[in-house]
Design a protein around this motif. Sequence first.
Motif, PDB file in Angstrom:
ATOM      1  N   LYS A  87       0.807  -1.222   0.000  1.00 17.34           N
ATOM      2  CA  LYS A  87       0.000   0.000   0.000  1.00 17.34           C
ATOM      3  C   LYS A  87       0.844   1.277   0.000  1.00 17.34           C
ATOM      4  O   LYS A  87       0.463   2.276  -0.604  1.00 17.34           O
ATOM      5  CB  LYS A  87      -0.920  -0.014   1.221  1.00 17.34           C
ATOM      6  N   ASP A  88       2.003   1.240   0.620  1.00 18.32           N
ATOM      7  CA  ASP A  88       2.833   2.444   0.687  1.00 18.32           C
ATOM      8  C   ASP A  88       3.363   2.867  -0.682  1.00 18.32           C
ATOM      9  O   ASP A  88       3.758   4.016  -0.861  1.00 18.32           O
ATOM     10  CB  ASP A  88       4.006   2.226   1.637  1.00 18.32           C
ATOM     11  N   PHE A  89       3.409   1.952  -1.628  1.00 19.48           N
ATOM     12  CA  PHE A  89       3.979   2.242  -2.940  1.00 19.48           C
ATOM     13  C   PHE A  89       2.907   2.538  -3.994  1.00 19.48           C
ATOM     14  O   PHE A  89       3.227   2.965  -5.092  1.00 19.48           O
ATOM     15  CB  PHE A  89       4.837   1.069  -3.415  1.00 19.48           C
ATOM     16  N   ILE A  90       1.665   2.281  -3.676  1.00 20.01           N
ATOM     17  CA  ILE A  90       0.576   2.454  -4.635  1.00 20.01           C
ATOM     18  C   ILE A  90      -0.164   3.729  -4.254  1.00 20.01           C
ATOM     19  O   ILE A  90      -0.945   3.748  -3.304  1.00 20.01           O
ATOM     20  CB  ILE A  90      -0.352   1.225  -4.633  1.00 20.01           C
ATOM     21  N   ASP A  91       0.111   4.771  -5.000  1.00 17.63           N
ATOM     22  CA  ASP A  91      -0.413   6.082  -4.621  1.00 17.63           C
ATOM     23  C   ASP A  91      -1.509   6.614  -5.530  1.00 17.63           C
ATOM     24  O   ASP A  91      -1.987   7.707  -5.347  1.00 17.63           O
ATOM     25  CB  ASP A  91       0.729   7.099  -4.561  1.00 17.63           C
ATOM     26  N   THR A  92      -1.910   5.814  -6.528  1.00 19.73           N
ATOM     27  CA  THR A  92      -2.838   6.326  -7.529  1.00 19.73           C
ATOM     28  C   THR A  92      -4.029   5.384  -7.700  1.00 19.73           C
ATOM     29  O   THR A  92      -3.852   4.168  -7.778  1.00 19.73           O
ATOM     30  CB  THR A  92      -2.118   6.478  -8.886  1.00 19.73           C
ATOM     31  N   ALA A  93      -5.200   5.970  -7.765  1.00 21.47           N
ATOM     32  CA  ALA A  93      -6.421   5.218  -8.088  1.00 21.47           C
ATOM     33  C   ALA A  93      -6.975   5.754  -9.402  1.00 21.47           C
ATOM     34  O   ALA A  93      -7.004   6.972  -9.614  1.00 21.47           O
ATOM     35  CB  ALA A  93      -7.462   5.355  -6.984  1.00 21.47           C
ATOM     36  N   LEU A 149     -11.282   8.113  -1.552  1.00 21.47           N
ATOM     37  CA  LEU A 149     -10.030   7.492  -1.992  1.00 21.47           C
ATOM     38  C   LEU A 149      -8.822   8.222  -1.397  1.00 21.47           C
ATOM     39  O   LEU A 149      -7.836   7.591  -1.023  1.00 21.47           O
ATOM     40  CB  LEU A 149      -9.962   7.453  -3.518  1.00 21.47           C
ATOM     41  N   HIS A 150      -8.906   9.535  -1.295  1.00 21.23           N
ATOM     42  CA  HIS A 150      -7.828  10.281  -0.630  1.00 21.23           C
ATOM     43  C   HIS A 150      -7.742   9.875   0.840  1.00 21.23           C
ATOM     44  O   HIS A 150      -6.650   9.683   1.371  1.00 21.23           O
ATOM     45  CB  HIS A 150      -8.031  11.791  -0.764  1.00 21.23           C
ATOM     46  N   ASN A 151      -8.885   9.745   1.484  1.00 24.30           N
ATOM     47  CA  ASN A 151      -8.898   9.323   2.892  1.00 24.30           C
ATOM     48  C   ASN A 151      -8.330   7.912   3.069  1.00 24.30           C
ATOM     49  O   ASN A 151      -7.789   7.588   4.120  1.00 24.30           O
ATOM     50  CB  ASN A 151     -10.311   9.379   3.464  1.00 24.30           C
ATOM     51  N   ALA A 152      -8.461   7.087   2.027  1.00 19.21           N
ATOM     52  CA  ALA A 152      -7.919   5.723   2.078  1.00 19.21           C
ATOM     53  C   ALA A 152      -6.417   5.698   1.812  1.00 19.21           C
ATOM     54  O   ALA A 152      -5.802   4.639   1.873  1.00 19.21           O
ATOM     55  CB  ALA A 152      -8.642   4.833   1.064  1.00 19.21           C
ATOM     56  N   GLY A 153      -5.842   6.848   1.487  1.00 16.57           N
ATOM     57  CA  GLY A 153      -4.393   6.920   1.329  1.00 16.57           C
ATOM     58  C   GLY A 153      -3.878   7.174  -0.077  1.00 16.57           C
ATOM     59  O   GLY A 153      -2.666   7.269  -0.276  1.00 16.57           O
TER      60      GLY A 153
END
Length: 149
Positions: free
Chosen positions: A15-21, A85-89
Amino acid sequence: MYFNANDLTSFMAQKDFIDTAIVPLVSVDLTSERLKQSGTEADFLLSLTSFIEQQFKGRLLLMPPFSYSVTLKNEEMPKQLEAQLHNAGFKHVFFITCDHSWTNIGEEVNVIWLPAIPLESMDKGVKNSILEDQLRQVIPILSTKWAQI
């Protein structure tokens, strides 16, 4: 990564490396005049977002399509989904659509509009070539936003 059970297990570990939805915005029009065009747009959009996911696997999560009809279209829904989605990181959220009207909210959320290209009668090689061309239009948009944070 796709929003499915297998990929979400990997997503949680990375999760720390996946910054885009990326969220496909798919218009569903069941009128006889627009039914075929609606299907063409959905086919193109889902093929393109899947192609983008393949190119940037490990950097982004491809969300399930956000489908709507003309009567259920609500400009607040993408804004609310983006906030969640922003709140999810996720640092970056992109909506990709063939419906030009979404560009009206493009200053509030990241909307990438592309005209639908009918892919249904193309062989796989031509289809991939078209998707690569479309990807070349999307990459600068993604790169610009990724460079901002």
